[in-house]
Design a protein around this motif. Structure first.
Motif, short mmCIF file in Angstrom:
data_model
loop_
_atom_site.label_atom_id
_atom_site.label_comp_id
_atom_site.label_asym_id
_atom_site.label_seq_id
_atom_site.Cartn_x
_atom_site.Cartn_y
_atom_site.Cartn_z
N GLU A 631 24.67 31.89 -2.09
CA GLU A 631 24.74 31.30 -0.75
C GLU A 631 25.21 29.85 -0.93
N ASN B 655 23.78 36.47 5.75
CA ASN B 655 24.26 37.59 4.94
C ASN B 655 23.15 38.52 4.51
N LYS B 656 21.97 37.95 4.27
CA LYS B 656 20.88 38.76 3.71
C LYS B 656 19.87 39.15 4.77
N GLU B 657 19.04 40.11 4.45
CA GLU B 657 17.99 40.55 5.36
C GLU B 657 16.91 39.48 5.41
N ARG B 658 16.81 38.83 6.55
CA ARG B 658 15.86 37.70 6.65
C ARG B 658 15.13 37.76 7.99
N CYS B 701 19.61 37.59 10.40
CA CYS B 701 20.77 38.37 9.97
C CYS B 701 21.19 39.35 11.08
N ALA B 755 11.67 42.33 3.61
CA ALA B 755 12.67 42.14 2.56
C ALA B 755 12.03 41.33 1.42
#
Lengths: 978, 978
Positions: A631, B655-658, B701, B755
């Motif tokens: 990131e 971008n990530k599962e948050r 996300c 996550a």
């Protein structure tokens, strides 16, 4: 044995390497029966290099069957002895080689293993092979013939710094995924590439990746360590991993039933920890290592709790050191002094070393005898405490742990290269001059993309005579060299020149603000036009870089992509995205429809960022898969947590026809309506050398807006007198001044009419020679400039009251009129392109502490409109105190008066996590120090005197006491001079 | 003559109005031969009212041919004399009427013209006709028969305030376009509607529109003035338009060749200005007027330049007044005292009136004898200086210029009604009690939409006995009355009740922050949940209002639309839009995808705002065309210049599962990642009466995020233990506590897993009776609460260290345990629903200045966890000093100690443009005053003592000295009490 003599005897011939010769097996590389296996392996790599150049790969053999053999060995090797090489000039030296054409042979003799290896790679270098041939797939220019004249003999120097290396760190997710994908792990297959890179770059020392890896186990088994030892790579472990054991090891070996106990605590678990270290030394002590000693807490933290006293900590460390030294004597070498050992004075360990008035520190402890004391930068490229002259006598010498990558407070930097060469040069030459010469290690993160500064760092460490303090142009010269080494004749000279410009261009921008720490609140949207100017610079660099990439082909294109296009484009695209966001927010705040155009541009940047990563992960069959996984956008913590993409602002256009006018370079704007009656000030023409300025026009509404300019002044001309501004557009209305056409008393005010708006613009100006035939100036770099000359409309008080207008003087560091050396020839020197796009001045010798007398100084001459108190602000590098005292003094004097000293280190400053002064300094890469002086009307002399090391001055800004200079990131651009 | 006697003699019968009777011409309105034409005109309007009720319009005639005549006239009229009405009880009185059933007739006798008119409209009122029948097309409920019993006789009171009226102001673009569209100008056709409205509302006094209009010329010609005079409307002109001439007149009459000269400057152009005034008095002096005297600069600005001294200004004004009085004597009436005149003490004129130590002011100047001195509010509904007891003797009396609309600094308010009744009641009763009873005028902007507060203002002025100081429920009672008057039996009782709630509901919100001054930085997005709560309240009001509108039909629906739906919906939609923007920015700042959902909702609000205006401009054939033309969104200046729609924030999902977790009611949030390790605090359960709290979950996300709750505590239950949070959504996870199920020592900490996040939530709590059998409390309103009881976990110090958690005590004004009256029965009284959704307390008599002894006081009892220094902050109305001194004192004492007095007016405060304290106060409608006290551990008594008038206390907040209470607009909600 006899055969050798025969071959070389009596002959006096050039050594010629040719495709034909290799093809016909006339040329080959010859090792002796006792040639070290590591040397043989490198010989094979050089054979590969030769193939890359000539198209045919020479054999590597023991037998002397070649007509033109390239013989390699080290002093004492049978082959070298057989050939009869005179090694007296390299015997006993460190890492030296001799390269000699003798008879029909080219003989490469190392004073030791690494000497031979460097010698082999020297041959590659001579053949135009880049050190990145393997790492970056850089293909050298083809040749059919290369000649080394008969009698050629060169002997290399001993490297300037003993241990020179890098640290693969913060390797997840990028380097880690790259390893897993390409090599299946952090194994010897992978490390061979890294070792080769290190050696080709003339390094000899490596800290392996250690976030989740165990170098001595992942080879598999000891394969990594064995390979390193074979190739002559000295292994270290990171500053907090003592006795050749990695931090990760304890994690999985510990446990209630473990022989190592279950606590990383030397007080509670002395036995277990000692056993842990003992087994590490038993396992890896036979290889060439620099053994870390001392102890820190787990995962790079302090060893004892917050409640422990300084003495508790120091006592514990003494005990730890004693234990470790005993173990090393027992399991590595009874002659402790011959075992390279290193103690890192990192973070909290530093105070333990120095102690305080009550508690003596570790300094001078016999257990530290011959231990290299590793100092460090502040993780952001600024040295911390350096050794005093007395300390420099410490037998083990000093090391420096430097950073091109960092995972920590205030904001990490890990996304491709953001380090430039000049500041590295300035800081590392300072380290060297302060006696830090035993060990240089740099954190290079994922390695990839940091090749440019890494290569420089290692060459500087290897050959300080060439690149060090005496060569102020080292950065530019080295940039040229590395570009030549990579591209050589594959790329035209002018294109190589352009590549140099791009390298320096992009690092100038990314070092001014690193990628992760960049956001929309860094640069000022309007003041001094810094955001627009930087956007222009970025656009120009990105376009040039794209054109170049399109032009290049094959491996040259790929090398260009890796070495320049990717770090430049990926870095600058993020910079651009944030600058556009800065503007997007500012234009939205004004209610301008141009905000929506900027919004679209930001979205394009985000999409482009994703395309860049996608390409990187697919290119060359996935060669760099993983390297784009970090990131890197919008960090809100030191790490990626809660990082976010730009917040994009849009708004509904206004209902009525409304024109927004902004003075380019300032925050002034208005819609020119009756009630607020705001008047704009175009103040650029106060500078007599400026004859063009601009206004930005945009709409607040979704409809076209017509405007017309009403200007009674004949001396002003406009790029257009009327027109239409489209919504979502930004239009630049240029204003030119012809001072000669303006009579005294003429009004230069003009008005822009639109719908029911009329925007009044005041245009104050100075004439080119408006006072006593001399040019008006803010300051002068001319030493012959008369004392009695200037009194002019420099600050316009009536305008200043309205809180805008040019109310400051800005002088670049090199704007001095004279430079005075000390009797001992100490003097300020100019460092070009130091940082943030500015030059700098610094006093040399840079390790010297100057007294008030005889210190070198610079004379700046400034012109103010009236006597009074003025604030002088120095823009300097955010250097840390060179000693234990929180102090960097600088002297100044006004008009020949007494020298006053001030401390540039603010009260409450401390290097380290959470300190606001330090944090701001490393993020902004600048420190501002203000003092107040009394100035006379007209010309004044401000002298800046060297006192303490680490003053790196870049800019001086002067304004009336308490006046607020318009906010910006880079500070005011230089005002007008003569 | 004889005929009349015959008709009424000897009969004793009810007066019955019936459809049949009107249809058969048995019922008609009878005027006498000398009945004033204005009375006849109003009689015709009442005939129309009767038609609206009964379906048939009675004739208005002179002959007594009706069986049941409604006779109208004034004392001394032939008809009244003929009937033989005893007028002794109304003779010589002002604006009084007698309504009497005598014989077969209903006789309406006025003590004067307006008396008769009010009497006629009284009949309409009795028939259920709304005063807005004409202005808002309000149709009364139908009746077939209405009976006034025989012998009925009522005599009205003299109105409380002599001149009662309103000012049509800031009339462009709304009212102006409305006039042009519907009437072709500001002519008598239009003014007839305005006059009728005024008279029906029992007003008698009007200031006409004057931005670009000339009342005495636009009729056309004198038609406006003549009609006003005919209908008994007393004309004034605005505070800066002397001698019956409008400001606009001079603009077009001036010129180099004008007889009036070319300068609005009494010093330079005395002759021209005098002539100008003279001609004004000649033209309009014969009508009933209150003549403005004095002089201000053009367009409502100061008369002399900045360099003029106070004395220059005062001398000039004395001269001006003398000239004006001479002109009035000559052209209006030699008996100057009988000519109503008014001098406005507005803005800069106020200091001229008072003068200073060196320069006597105009006060007591003989030229001001019998001139009404018009005082004013601060344009935002807060009175400025009021007369001292000595000043109240001034023969001309005092007037008050009040505002329901304002065009000026700091931010205008013109977009539909934003004024509620309670504060108007409190301020105007204060004015009355301070002796301001001669003249009340209120700026109502475009009139339209301000009918609600306007009607109240005029009724309060007309009948202070009923609505004034002695009736603390006036606002609520009046709201009920006006709703009954408008809707009567056309709407069910329960719906009328609902309409009252909506009226008070929307004004509660729009008075807390007016429309133009509303923006995204007013309310705090998260703290105390104030933004979400207000959004809920708005949604509920808007839904109810829509449902009601859908339910109503025909003219009732239209009246509902005009009177409630439009101002409520148009106002609250803007409030809603900005609250959503506050959230949009806050969620975008957190990187939450919910920001995008909010963005869409904001866009809907903008579109809805446009639809509201479109409908308004088209409804009823364009009846209100123009009234929606004012800009009203996002003012960045005091006026519409540079106003803008909300800046809407969006961002690219992460971008990530948050998962993002927010503690509802606080700014705490986290993604629960390892490195930052932020812990959340759910502190609502510290209040023993609270057993439910919430967390907000949303995603960073674009993908769904799964979560699960891990909670070892049996006393905590959750609305779900696991689930999925969709992107762009906001999910509320409710947490309930069952205190009995929690054993001492149990951990109440729980964790939300998602996550690679784990969000730890700490849940401190108090038990319902956790100390000595008594409930834990922050403060107590119980007077019998023991002194020796409470010591509890009120502030949790360990949590406070982390800079969050409940660290304050908040007590509403009515949270006192006892109220102590003075021996003279002075006492604090509660004012319900005062402003910002809060009640208030105020000491009465409200004009009294109290000494330290014998002042009334309130006792508040507060419970703190430890002895020490605490900050006490009073939230009060931003009242202005009642006298010339910058002072409103309030007294306080702690635990029976000495009374300390503090001044609530901050240093540097001044009422007026640009003053930051004043500006903030009127925008926020609150003043905060903090003082520091020493408190004991446990229960303490804080007494608040009355000292000066104008203390209107709403809330008390207590925290440890220097502690920062979480930011908000409304302040902390009340904390827990017993």
């Amino acid at each position: 044995m006899l055969v050798w003599k025969l071959i070389i005897r009596g002959l006096l011939m050039d050594f010629i390497i040719s495709s034909e010769g290799i093809k016909n097996k006339n040329i080959g590389i010859v090792c002796g029966p006792d040639t070290l296996s590591g040397v043989r392996k490198i010989a094979s790599k050089v054979a590969g290099d030769i193939k890359a150049v000539f198209g045919y790969e020479p054999q590597v053999a023991e037998s002397p069957r070649f007509k033109s053999p390239i013989c390699v060995g080290i002093t004492g090797d049978k082959l070298i002895r057989d050939i009869g090489i005179d090694t007296s000039d390299i015997d006993g030296k460190r890492e030296v080689y001799k390269l000699e054409v003798t008879g029909n042979a080219l003989v490469i003799t190392g004073s030791d293993k690494r000497g031979a290896i460097y010698g082999l790679f020297k041959l590659s270098e001579m053949l135009g092979v880049s050190p990145f041939i393997e790492w970056l797939d850089v293909k050298p220019p083809k040749m059919s013939t290369f000649k080394i004249p008969s009698g050629y003999c060169m002997v290399s120097k001993e490297p300037s710094v003993k241990y020179r290396g890098f640290f693969i760190n913060d390797e997840w997710p990028a380097f880690g995924n790259f390893c897993m994908h390409n090599f299946g792990g952090f194994n010897a297959k992978m490390y061979e590439h890294v070792f080769e890179l290190l050696l080709r770059l003339k390094g000899n020392y490596l800290w392996p990746a250690m976030w989740a890896e165990i170098f001595p186990e992942d080879g598999p088994g000891l394969a990594n360590a064995e390979l390193a030892d074979e190739l002559g790579v000295v292994m270290g472990m990171s500053h907090h991993e003592p006795c050749l054991r990695q931090g990760e090891e304890y994690k999985y070996l510990r446990g209630p039933k473990s022989i190592y106990g279950d606590a990383w605590n030397f007080l509670k678990n002395e036995k277990g920890i000692t056993r842990f270290w003992e087994d590490g030394l038993k396992r890896s002590g036979r290889f060439e290592n620099v053994i870390t000693v001392g102890m820190r807490g787990e995962a790079d933290t302090a060893i004892m709790g917050k409640d422990a006293t300084l003495k508790d900590n120091i006592d514990l460390l003494r005990k730890v050191l004693k234990t470790q030294n005993q173990l090393i004597r027992k399991y590595v070498n009874p002659d402790l002094d011959s075992v390279p050992r290193m103690l890192a004075l990192y973070k909290e360990v530093e105070p333990y070393f120095y102690g305080d008035e009550k508690t003596p520190g570790l300094m001078g402890d016999p257990e530290l005898n011959n231990v290299t004391l590793m100092l460090c930068d502040d993780n952001f490229g600024n040295l911390r405490t350096v050794p005093t002259p007395a300390m420099r006598k410490h037998k083990g010498g000093y090391g420096m742990y430097y950073h091109f990558d960092y995972h920590g407070l205030p904001v990490s930097f890990e996304w491709f290269n953001t380090s430039g060469l000049t500041k590295t040069w300035e800081q590392m030459t300072t380290a060297y001059d302060f006696g830090i010469r035993e060990l240089w290690i740099v954190n290079v993160g994922d390695i990839f993309s940091n090749e440019y500064p890494l290569s420089f760092f290692l060459d500087l460490a290897y050959d300080f005579d060439r690149w060090g303090t005496t060569n102020p142009d080292a950065a530019t010269e080295y940039t040229k060299l590395i570009v030549d080494r990579i591209f050589g004749s594959n790329v035209s000279k002018s294109d190589r020149h352009a590549i140099c410009d791009m390298l320096q261009g992009y690092t100038r921008i990314t070092t001014a603000r690193r990628t992760e720490a960049m956001n929309d609140r860094v640069y000022n949207a309007f003041n001094y036009n810094e955001t627009f100017d930087l956007l222009d610079e970025i656009d120009s660099l990105m376009k040039k870089c794209n054109r170049m990439r399109e032009k290049l082909e094959g491996n040259t294109e790929f090398a260009f992509y890796e070495f320049l296009w990717l770090p430049l484009t990926a870095g600058l695209n993020v910079q651009r995205m944030w600058l556009l966001t800065t503007l997007n927010h500012a234009f939205a705040d004004l209610g301008s429809t141009y905000a929506m155009t900027l919004a679209d541009m930001i979205k394009e940047c985000i999409a482009f960022d994703r395309r860049i990563v996608d390409e990187l992960h697919k290119i060359h069959g996935g060669k760099w898969y993983g390297m784009g996984l970090s990131e890197h956008i919008g960090f809100n913590n030191w790490c990626e947590e809660e990082c976010k993409y730009p917040v994009i602002c849009t708004l509904e256009p206004a209902n009525k026809e409304r024109l927004i006018t902004i003075v380019k370079g300032s925050c002034q704007s208005t819609e020119g309506k009756f009630w607020t009656g705001r008047v704009l000030l175009l103040d650029q023409f106060l500078d007599p050398s400026c004859d063009e300025a601009s206004l930005f026009l945009s709409t607040a509404c979704g409809k076209k807006v017509k405007y017309s300019v009403e200007s009674p002044c004949k001396g002003l001309s406009f790029s257009s007198m009327e027109g239409t501004v489209k919504p979502y557009d930004l239009y630049e209305l240029k204003v030119k001044i012809d001072r000669k056409a303006i009579k005294r008393g003429d009004s230069t005010e003009f008005c822009i009419h639109s719908a029911d708006g009329y925007t009044v613009v005041k245009v104050p100006f100075n004439r080119a020679s408006s006072f006593k035939g001399e040019k008006v100036c803010h300051w002068t770099g001319r030493k012959d400039y008369g004392e009695d000359l200037i009194k002019a409309n420099i600050f316009d008080r009536s305008l200043k009251k309205e809180a805008f207008g040019m109310n400051y003087i800005s002088i670049p560091a090199d704007g001095y009129s004279r430079c005075f050396s000390s009797p001992s020839s100490a003097s300020f020197r100019l460092i070009r392109d130091y940082s943030r796009g500015m030059d700098a001045v610094k006093a040399y010798p840079q390790e010297e502490v100057f007294g008030t007398k005889n210190a070198p100084y610079l004379e700046y001459r400034i012109n103010v409109p009236s006597a009074g108190r003025y604030d002088v602000t120095l823009y300097t590098n955010p250097s840390n105190p060179f000693g234990r005292e929180p102090r960097i003094l600088v002297g100044y004097s006004i008009n020949g008066g007494n020298i006053k000293k001030i401390n540039m280190i603010p009260e409450g400053f401390a290097v380290g996590d959470g300190n606001p002064y330090w944090s701001q300094g490393v993020l902004d890469n600048v420190r501002k120090t203000t003092f107040t002086v009394e100035l006379n009307e007209g010309l004044n002399t401000l002298n800046i005197h060297a006192v303490n090391p680490n003053l790196v001055l870049q800019k001086i800004v002067i304004c009336e006491e308490g006046a607020e200079v318009p906010d910006s990131y880079l500070g005011p651009k230089p005002t007008y001079r003569t």
